[in-house]
Design an enzyme around this catalytic site. Structure first.
Site, PDB file in Angstrom:
ATOM      1  N   GLU A 165     -39.852  39.481  61.218  1.00 30.59           N
ATOM      2  CA  GLU A 165     -40.863  38.550  60.706  1.00 30.59           C
ATOM      3  C   GLU A 165     -42.217  38.680  61.398  1.00 30.59           C
ATOM      4  OE1 GLU A 165     -39.041  34.652  60.865  1.00 30.59           O
ATOM      5  OE2 GLU A 165     -37.311  35.290  59.689  1.00 30.59           O
ATOM      6  N   ASN A 208     -37.114  43.683  59.751  1.00 31.66           N
ATOM      7  CA  ASN A 208     -36.500  42.649  58.905  1.00 31.66           C
ATOM      8  C   ASN A 208     -37.507  41.547  58.592  1.00 31.66           C
ATOM      9  OD1 ASN A 208     -33.998  41.514  57.770  1.00 31.66           O
ATOM     10  ND2 ASN A 208     -34.138  39.959  59.386  1.00 31.66           N
ATOM     11  N   HIS A 244     -33.688  34.982  51.092  1.00 35.58           N
ATOM     12  CA  HIS A 244     -33.391  33.538  51.017  1.00 35.58           C
ATOM     13  C   HIS A 244     -34.048  33.016  49.739  1.00 35.58           C
ATOM     14  CE1 HIS A 244     -31.773  33.385  55.047  1.00 35.58           C
ATOM     15  NE2 HIS A 244     -32.859  33.961  55.525  1.00 35.58           N
ATOM     16  N   GLU A 273     -29.833  38.585  54.805  1.00 31.80           N
ATOM     17  CA  GLU A 273     -29.604  37.150  55.043  1.00 31.80           C
ATOM     18  C   GLU A 273     -29.465  36.407  53.713  1.00 31.80           C
ATOM     19  OE1 GLU A 273     -32.523  35.500  57.755  1.00 31.80           O
ATOM     20  OE2 GLU A 273     -32.574  37.317  58.956  1.00 31.80           O
ATOM     21  N   ASP A 275     -28.933  34.186  50.713  1.00 26.05           N
ATOM     22  CA  ASP A 275     -28.409  32.904  50.240  1.00 26.05           C
ATOM     23  C   ASP A 275     -29.271  32.463  49.061  1.00 26.05           C
ATOM     24  OD1 ASP A 275     -30.646  32.033  51.729  1.00 26.05           O
ATOM     25  OD2 ASP A 275     -29.435  31.081  53.274  1.00 26.05           O
TER      26      ASP A 275
HETATM   27  O1  9MR Z   1     -29.595  30.299  60.475  1.00 20.87           O
HETATM   28  C1  9MR Z   1     -30.338  30.189  61.656  1.00 20.87           C
HETATM   29  C2  9MR Z   1     -30.351  28.756  62.135  1.00 20.87           C
HETATM   30  O2  9MR Z   1     -29.074  28.369  62.569  1.00 20.87           O
HETATM   31  C3  9MR Z   1     -31.341  28.593  63.271  1.00 20.87           C
HETATM   32  O3  9MR Z   1     -31.460  27.225  63.601  1.00 20.87           O
HETATM   33  C4  9MR Z   1     -32.671  29.154  62.861  1.00 20.87           C
HETATM   34  C5  9MR Z   1     -33.651  29.038  63.997  1.00 20.87           C
HETATM   35  O4  9MR Z   1     -34.851  29.678  63.745  1.00 20.87           O
HETATM   36  O5  9MR Z   1     -32.539  30.511  62.493  1.00 20.87           O
HETATM   37  C6  9MR Z   1     -31.745  30.680  61.373  1.00 20.87           C
HETATM   38  O6  9MR Z   1     -31.682  32.029  60.985  1.00 20.87           O
HETATM   39  C7  9MR Z   1     -32.924  32.609  60.599  1.00 20.87           C
HETATM   40  C8  9MR Z   1     -32.878  34.071  60.954  1.00 20.87           C
HETATM   41  O7  9MR Z   1     -32.576  34.219  62.325  1.00 20.87           O
HETATM   42  C9  9MR Z   1     -34.156  34.771  60.623  1.00 20.87           C
HETATM   43  N1  9MR Z   1     -34.521  34.577  59.243  1.00 20.87           N
HETATM   44  C10 9MR Z   1     -34.499  33.201  58.774  1.00 20.87           C
HETATM   45  C11 9MR Z   1     -33.160  32.562  59.086  1.00 20.87           C
HETATM   46  C12 9MR Z   1     -33.092  31.156  58.504  1.00 20.87           C
HETATM   47  O8  9MR Z   1     -34.001  30.323  59.116  1.00 20.87           O
END
Ligand code: 9MR
Length: 454
Positions: A165, A208, A244, A273, A275
């Protein structure tokens, strides 16, 4: 009919059964727990297409029987959801804690699953001490972090999200402000990739990001970076598309074309990722479209969904995953399995004469645990699928199931096992499935009920 027969053996037979049990256990531990039939689970169906099908996993849920059973049965790749992030593994400078991440990696590798590494350099979940460093110290801390984490997992990770990101949302295609960007400039990304290549030359190195799933200003900027890296020999092997989706950010109509243009740069593309918020047929259609887009791109090597049951999703209220809160397969699951070329449960009415009976025997017993064998026999009509409930007395735990697909009720004590490849039975003929259970001090044998056939 339900019957049970617990074998009483003389010493020699008991010893030989114990040896068999040990061998069976060794084999279970050593061999990947591949599903009974190639096309009846997400992982197996994806493997037949030369892809992996993974899930984001939280170490804290692995002790939940239904969670672990679903993971072990359906998926052949895992991504630690949070456990490998900077704040989890190096909260304090140069003090590394890998406990929770190791738990996931060991769980996966012990069962023949692959592991994606997520993530090395990211502006979020970054401990405060990193943001407080000046440029020189930050560069060295970043490279040290990458090297230490990748060395710890050397040879165990198929793909690493090296940088996550780093681009801004919106129309500009600019880099996102972060401690790395602000102090080290654009070059931090390529430096991270070079350091990563040196640390584990066999891991695929990915960039990513999200909102890069269709052709837009952000994905154009990432595309330009990847093209530049390939032209200059900066080591990059893959691009991760988080994917997402919800009504505000739907699956783009040019999703496949966007994956393809990145693949044409000579990198793998991975859906990292996935969903999709929603329910029912609409959600199922979207999931099917995403899977078909990946399969249409030769270099799209795998798909990871961002969680297993809806209740553990970061967007739980949007029910964006393939399993409901009780681990029932949603229509989206069946759409994914079918898009992967797998066969979904026949289920449903249509064979009203179909009946079955189930009988239980203990096949091997080594005191602290045992292998149970359940024989399913068709009644007077042919059947094409069966299902039976196995009730365990807590704290007994089932740790493996074969020749059947297991799901659990909310109590965690009732396991419903459905046929996989072995659903078709002529009248009066039988098949078996097996499971391994740990007694945990309780000797009550499993109870069978509700053998149903269709
Ligand atoms: O799913 C993850 C969640 O449990 C955490 O609280 C969050 C913190 O930033 O991160 C989420 O996963 C993220 C991933 O690491 C990067 N892309 C976005 C995902 C969803 O927020």
């Amino acid at each position: 009919m339900i019957s049970r027969s617990l074998p009483v053996r003389p010493l020699r037979a008991a010893l030989s059964a114990a040896a068999t049990a040990l061998l069976t256990l060794t084999a279970l531990a050593a061999l990947p727990q591949t599903p009974a039939h190639a096309a009846d689970t997400l992982g197996a169906a994806a493997a037949e297409k030369g892809r992996y099908f993974g899930a984001a996993v939280a170490a804290s849920h692995l002790g939940e029987a239904q969670y672990a059973a679903t993971l072990n049965t359906e998926f052949n790749s895992v991504t630690p959801e949070n456990e490998m992030k900077w704040d989890a593994v190096e909260r304090t400078r140069d003090s590394f804690t890998f406990g929770a991440a190791d738990q996931i990696v060991n769980h996966a590798l012990g069962r023949g699953m692959k592991v994606r590494g997520h993530t090395l350099v990211w502006h979020s979940q970054l401990p405060g001490w990193v943001a407080g460093l000046g440029a020189t110290e930050l560069r060295s801390a970043m490279n040290h972090h990458i090297t230490q984490v990748m060395t710890h997992y050397k040879g165990k990770i198929h793909s690493w999200d090296v940088v996550n990101e780093a681009f801004q949302d919106g129309g500009s295609g600019a880099r996102r402000s972060s401690p790395f960007q602000d102090k080290l400039g654009d070059g931090f990304i390529e430096e991270a990739f070079r350091t990563a290549r040196a640390a584990d030359p066999d891991a695929k190195l990915c960039y990513n990001d999200y909102n890069t799933d269709g052709v837009n200003a952000k994905s154009n900027a990432v595309y330009a970076m990847v093209r530049d890296f390939k032209a200059r020999g900066v080591p990059i092997d893959c691009v991760g598309f988080q994917s997402h989706f919800n009504s505000a950010s739907p699956v783009p109509s040019d999703y496949r074309a966007n994956l393809q243009r990145f693949a044409d740069l000579g990198v793998e593309v991975q859906i990292t990722e996935l969903d999709i918020e929603g329910s029912g047929t609409a959600q199922a259609t979207n999931y099917g479209n995403v899977v078909r887009a990946c399969l249409a791109v030769t270099r799209c090597t795998g798909i990871t969904v961002w969680g297993i049951p809806d209740k553990y999703s970061w967007r739980a209220s949007g029910t964006p995953l393939l399993f409901d809160d009780n681990y029932n397969k949603k229509p989206a699951y069946h759409a994914v399995l079918s898009a992967l070329g797998g066969s979904t449960d026949p289920g449903g009415p249509g064979n009203p004469g179909a009946t079955c009976t189930a009988t239980y025997t203990t096949a091997e017993d080594w005191g602290s645990g045992y292998n149970g064998k359940v024989t399913i026999t068709a009644g007077s009509s042919p059947i094409s699928a069966w299902s039976v409930n196995v009730t365990m007395t807590p704290p007994q735990k089932v740790v493996a199931v074969w020749n059947g697909a297991a799901g659990w009720d909310t109590s965690g004590n009732v396991m419903t096992v459905r046929s996989t490849h072995n659903g078709t039975l002529q009248p009066g003929t039988s098949t078996t499935f097996g499971f391994t259970a740990q007694r945990n001090g309780t000797s009550t044998p499993p109870q069978l009920s509700a053998c149903t056939a269709s």
